[in-house]
Write a protein that holds these residues in place. Structure first.
Motif, PDB file in Angstrom:
ATOM      1  N   GLY A  71       5.813  -5.420 -10.986  1.00 18.73           N
ATOM      2  CA  GLY A  71       4.574  -5.196 -10.619  1.00 18.73           C
ATOM      3  C   GLY A  71       3.794  -4.229 -11.317  1.00 18.73           C
ATOM      4  O   GLY A  71       4.387  -3.623 -12.279  1.00 18.73           O
ATOM      5  N   GLN A  72       2.425  -4.464 -11.354  1.00 22.34           N
ATOM      6  CA  GLN A  72       1.725  -3.125 -12.034  1.00 22.34           C
ATOM      7  C   GLN A  72       1.650  -1.955 -11.302  1.00 22.34           C
ATOM      8  O   GLN A  72       1.818  -1.734 -10.045  1.00 22.34           O
ATOM      9  N   TYR A  73       1.657  -1.009 -12.287  1.00 22.84           N
ATOM     10  CA  TYR A  73       1.442   0.454 -11.684  1.00 22.84           C
ATOM     11  C   TYR A  73       0.002   0.481 -11.228  1.00 22.84           C
ATOM     12  O   TYR A  73      -0.836  -0.018 -11.783  1.00 22.84           O
ATOM     13  N   ARG A  74      -0.150   1.034  -9.941  1.00 20.68           N
ATOM     14  CA  ARG A  74      -1.496   1.529  -9.367  1.00 20.68           C
ATOM     15  C   ARG A  74      -1.619   2.814  -9.048  1.00 20.68           C
ATOM     16  O   ARG A  74      -0.622   3.726  -8.764  1.00 20.68           O
ATOM     17  N   ASN A  75      -2.733   3.428  -9.168  1.00 19.26           N
ATOM     18  CA  ASN A  75      -3.115   4.881  -8.898  1.00 19.26           C
ATOM     19  C   ASN A  75      -3.427   5.028  -7.107  1.00 19.26           C
ATOM     20  O   ASN A  75      -4.180   4.235  -6.793  1.00 19.26           O
ATOM     21  N   TYR A  76      -3.051   6.151  -7.040  1.00 28.41           N
ATOM     22  CA  TYR A  76      -3.271   6.518  -5.312  1.00 28.41           C
ATOM     23  C   TYR A  76      -3.713   7.907  -5.263  1.00 28.41           C
ATOM     24  O   TYR A  76      -3.100   8.676  -5.912  1.00 28.41           O
ATOM     25  N   TRP A  77      -4.635   7.978  -4.407  1.00 35.07           N
ATOM     26  CA  TRP A  77      -5.007   9.562  -4.156  1.00 35.07           C
ATOM     27  C   TRP A  77      -4.799   9.793  -2.614  1.00 35.07           C
ATOM     28  O   TRP A  77      -5.105   9.122  -1.848  1.00 35.07           O
ATOM     29  N   GLY A  78      -4.475  11.090  -2.473  1.00 41.55           N
ATOM     30  CA  GLY A  78      -4.411  11.844  -1.080  1.00 41.55           C
ATOM     31  C   GLY A  78      -6.044  11.939  -0.850  1.00 41.55           C
ATOM     32  O   GLY A  78      -6.948  11.857  -1.236  1.00 41.55           O
ATOM     33  N   GLN A  79      -6.080  12.430   0.669  1.00 43.44           N
ATOM     34  CA  GLN A  79      -7.326  12.932   1.180  1.00 43.44           C
ATOM     35  C   GLN A  79      -7.954  14.116   0.649  1.00 43.44           C
ATOM     36  O   GLN A  79      -9.046  14.207   1.122  1.00 43.44           O
ATOM     37  N   GLY A  80      -7.029  14.973   0.078  1.00 46.72           N
ATOM     38  CA  GLY A  80      -7.565  16.066  -0.227  1.00 46.72           C
ATOM     39  C   GLY A  80      -7.339  17.217   0.653  1.00 46.72           C
ATOM     40  O   GLY A  80      -7.412  17.055   1.920  1.00 46.72           O
ATOM     41  N   THR A  81      -7.015  18.479   0.125  1.00 45.29           N
ATOM     42  CA  THR A  81      -6.737  19.585   1.120  1.00 45.29           C
ATOM     43  C   THR A  81      -7.502  20.859   0.403  1.00 45.29           C
ATOM     44  O   THR A  81      -7.553  21.119  -0.601  1.00 45.29           O
ATOM     45  N   GLN A 109       0.805  -0.999  -0.168  1.00 45.91           N
ATOM     46  CA  GLN A 109       0.079  -0.075   0.037  1.00 45.91           C
ATOM     47  C   GLN A 109       0.983   1.293   0.206  1.00 45.91           C
ATOM     48  O   GLN A 109       2.043   1.209   0.501  1.00 45.91           O
ATOM     49  N   VAL A 110       0.352   2.322  -0.504  1.00 50.03           N
ATOM     50  CA  VAL A 110       0.918   3.791  -0.598  1.00 50.03           C
ATOM     51  C   VAL A 110      -0.071   4.713   0.173  1.00 50.03           C
ATOM     52  O   VAL A 110      -1.347   4.575  -0.144  1.00 50.03           O
ATOM     53  N   GLN A 111       0.693   5.500   0.595  1.00 56.97           N
ATOM     54  CA  GLN A 111      -0.013   6.680   1.486  1.00 56.97           C
ATOM     55  C   GLN A 111       0.403   8.140   0.885  1.00 56.97           C
ATOM     56  O   GLN A 111       1.616   8.091   0.677  1.00 56.97           O
ATOM     57  N   LEU A 112      -0.386   8.890   0.648  1.00 58.96           N
ATOM     58  CA  LEU A 112      -0.242  10.017   0.369  1.00 58.96           C
ATOM     59  C   LEU A 112      -0.598  11.101   1.385  1.00 58.96           C
ATOM     60  O   LEU A 112      -1.910  10.917   1.783  1.00 58.96           O
ATOM     61  N   VAL A 113       0.315  12.096   2.015  1.00 57.54           N
ATOM     62  CA  VAL A 113      -0.135  12.950   2.865  1.00 57.54           C
ATOM     63  C   VAL A 113       0.055  14.465   2.310  1.00 57.54           C
ATOM     64  O   VAL A 113       1.365  14.639   2.171  1.00 57.54           O
ATOM     65  N   GLU A 114      -0.952  15.071   2.455  1.00 56.49           N
ATOM     66  CA  GLU A 114      -0.928  16.474   1.815  1.00 56.49           C
ATOM     67  C   GLU A 114      -0.719  17.414   2.923  1.00 56.49           C
ATOM     68  O   GLU A 114      -1.365  17.350   3.962  1.00 56.49           O
ATOM     69  N   SER A 115      -0.324  18.458   2.467  1.00 57.69           N
ATOM     70  CA  SER A 115      -0.156  19.740   3.409  1.00 57.69           C
ATOM     71  C   SER A 115      -0.286  21.189   2.601  1.00 57.69           C
ATOM     72  O   SER A 115      -0.229  21.107   1.426  1.00 57.69           O
ATOM     73  N   GLY A 116      -0.644  22.143   3.176  1.00 51.65           N
ATOM     74  CA  GLY A 116      -0.562  23.472   2.687  1.00 51.65           C
ATOM     75  C   GLY A 116      -1.844  24.226   2.400  1.00 51.65           C
ATOM     76  O   GLY A 116      -1.553  25.430   1.722  1.00 51.65           O
ATOM     77  N   GLY A 117      -3.009  23.278   2.289  1.00 46.08           N
ATOM     78  CA  GLY A 117      -4.106  24.342   1.888  1.00 46.08           C
ATOM     79  C   GLY A 117      -4.614  25.246   2.896  1.00 46.08           C
ATOM     80  O   GLY A 117      -3.995  25.516   4.098  1.00 46.08           O
ATOM     81  N   GLY A 118      -5.460  26.085   2.499  1.00 49.92           N
ATOM     82  CA  GLY A 118      -5.940  26.996   3.452  1.00 49.92           C
ATOM     83  C   GLY A 118      -6.651  28.200   2.728  1.00 49.92           C
ATOM     84  O   GLY A 118      -7.309  27.912   1.606  1.00 49.92           O
ATOM     85  N   LEU A 119      -7.020  29.393   3.454  1.00 49.26           N
ATOM     86  CA  LEU A 119      -7.542  30.383   2.948  1.00 49.26           C
ATOM     87  C   LEU A 119      -6.963  31.525   2.441  1.00 49.26           C
ATOM     88  O   LEU A 119      -5.788  31.914   3.255  1.00 49.26           O
ATOM     89  N   VAL A 120      -7.032  32.070   1.207  1.00 50.53           N
ATOM     90  CA  VAL A 120      -5.939  33.246   0.838  1.00 50.53           C
ATOM     91  C   VAL A 120      -6.889  34.172  -0.232  1.00 50.53           C
ATOM     92  O   VAL A 120      -7.985  33.761  -0.546  1.00 50.53           O
ATOM     93  N   GLN A 121      -6.564  35.307  -0.195  1.00 47.44           N
ATOM     94  CA  GLN A 121      -7.147  36.423  -0.893  1.00 47.44           C
ATOM     95  C   GLN A 121      -6.943  36.155  -2.223  1.00 47.44           C
ATOM     96  O   GLN A 121      -5.624  35.899  -2.555  1.00 47.44           O
ATOM     97  N   ALA A 122      -7.767  36.670  -3.074  1.00 48.41           N
ATOM     98  CA  ALA A 122      -7.464  36.733  -4.746  1.00 48.41           C
ATOM     99  C   ALA A 122      -6.089  37.507  -4.840  1.00 48.41           C
ATOM    100  O   ALA A 122      -5.857  38.452  -4.299  1.00 48.41           O
ATOM    101  N   GLY A 123      -5.344  36.721  -5.641  1.00 45.32           N
ATOM    102  CA  GLY A 123      -4.080  37.472  -5.939  1.00 45.32           C
ATOM    103  C   GLY A 123      -2.858  36.775  -5.259  1.00 45.32           C
ATOM    104  O   GLY A 123      -1.601  37.111  -5.528  1.00 45.32           O
ATOM    105  N   GLY A 124      -3.250  36.304  -4.058  1.00 43.38           N
ATOM    106  CA  GLY A 124      -2.077  35.578  -3.313  1.00 43.38           C
ATOM    107  C   GLY A 124      -1.817  34.315  -3.664  1.00 43.38           C
ATOM    108  O   GLY A 124      -1.978  33.932  -4.735  1.00 43.38           O
ATOM    109  N   SER A 125      -0.793  33.722  -2.863  1.00 45.33           N
ATOM    110  CA  SER A 125      -0.031  32.472  -3.226  1.00 45.33           C
ATOM    111  C   SER A 125      -0.054  31.426  -2.106  1.00 45.33           C
ATOM    112  O   SER A 125      -0.755  31.729  -1.023  1.00 45.33           O
ATOM    113  N   LEU A 126      -0.190  30.164  -2.640  1.00 42.58           N
ATOM    114  CA  LEU A 126      -0.167  29.064  -1.696  1.00 42.58           C
ATOM    115  C   LEU A 126       0.837  28.153  -2.161  1.00 42.58           C
ATOM    116  O   LEU A 126       0.882  28.002  -3.515  1.00 42.58           O
ATOM    117  N   ARG A 127       1.104  27.224  -1.280  1.00 36.49           N
ATOM    118  CA  ARG A 127       2.057  26.186  -1.619  1.00 36.49           C
ATOM    119  C   ARG A 127       1.573  24.866  -0.998  1.00 36.49           C
ATOM    120  O   ARG A 127       1.190  24.790   0.044  1.00 36.49           O
TER     121      ARG A 127
END
Length: 121
Positions: free
Chosen positions: A105-115, A1-19
């Motif tokens: 082995g076969q390639y498989r798709n994995y998804w994170g939980q979403g941010t 199994q493969v786990q994906l852990v995301e980080s960095g989402g949030g609230l930003v004003q238009a014109g701003g940046s996020l990573r």
């Protein structure tokens, strides 16, 4: 199994940046693709940006020139630098990867939980 852990989402004003960042772990022999999709309320999930193991990247037309995808193959991580954000970028962003867990082995798709990324106008 493969786990994906995301980080960095949030609230930003238009014109701003996020990573956004995503780290893959688990049973990984090789990774063919890492990238990001997003899904806004009431809409289908759509491609944002993908990075192949060979270094090629592709972007949705709507984010070209504003978003930059980067990948660290040694660390199995992928990041998405989002600049000049617009209200229409508001969505849940999902990390995505295509992984082979063993030789032959076969390639498989994995998804994170979403941010959540919310851009206020």
């Amino acid at each position: 199994q493969v786990q994906l852990v995301e980080s960095g989402g949030g609230l930003v004003q238009a014109g701003g940046s996020l990573r956004l960042s995503c780290a893959a772990s688990g049973s990984i022999f090789s990774i063919a693709v890492m990238g990001w999709y997003r899904q806004a309320p009431g809409k289908q999930r759509e491609l944002v940006a993908l990075s192949s193991s060979g270094g090629a990247s592709n972007y949705a037309d709507s984010v070209k020139g504003r978003f930059i995808i980067s990948r660290d193959n040694a660390k199995n991580t992928v990041s998405l630098q989002m600049n000049s954000l617009k209200s229409e970028d508001t969505a849940v962003y999902y990390c995505y990867t295509v992984v082979r867990s063993s030789i032959g082995g076969q390639y498989r798709n994995y998804w994170g939980q979403g941010t959540q990324v919310t851009v206020s106008s």
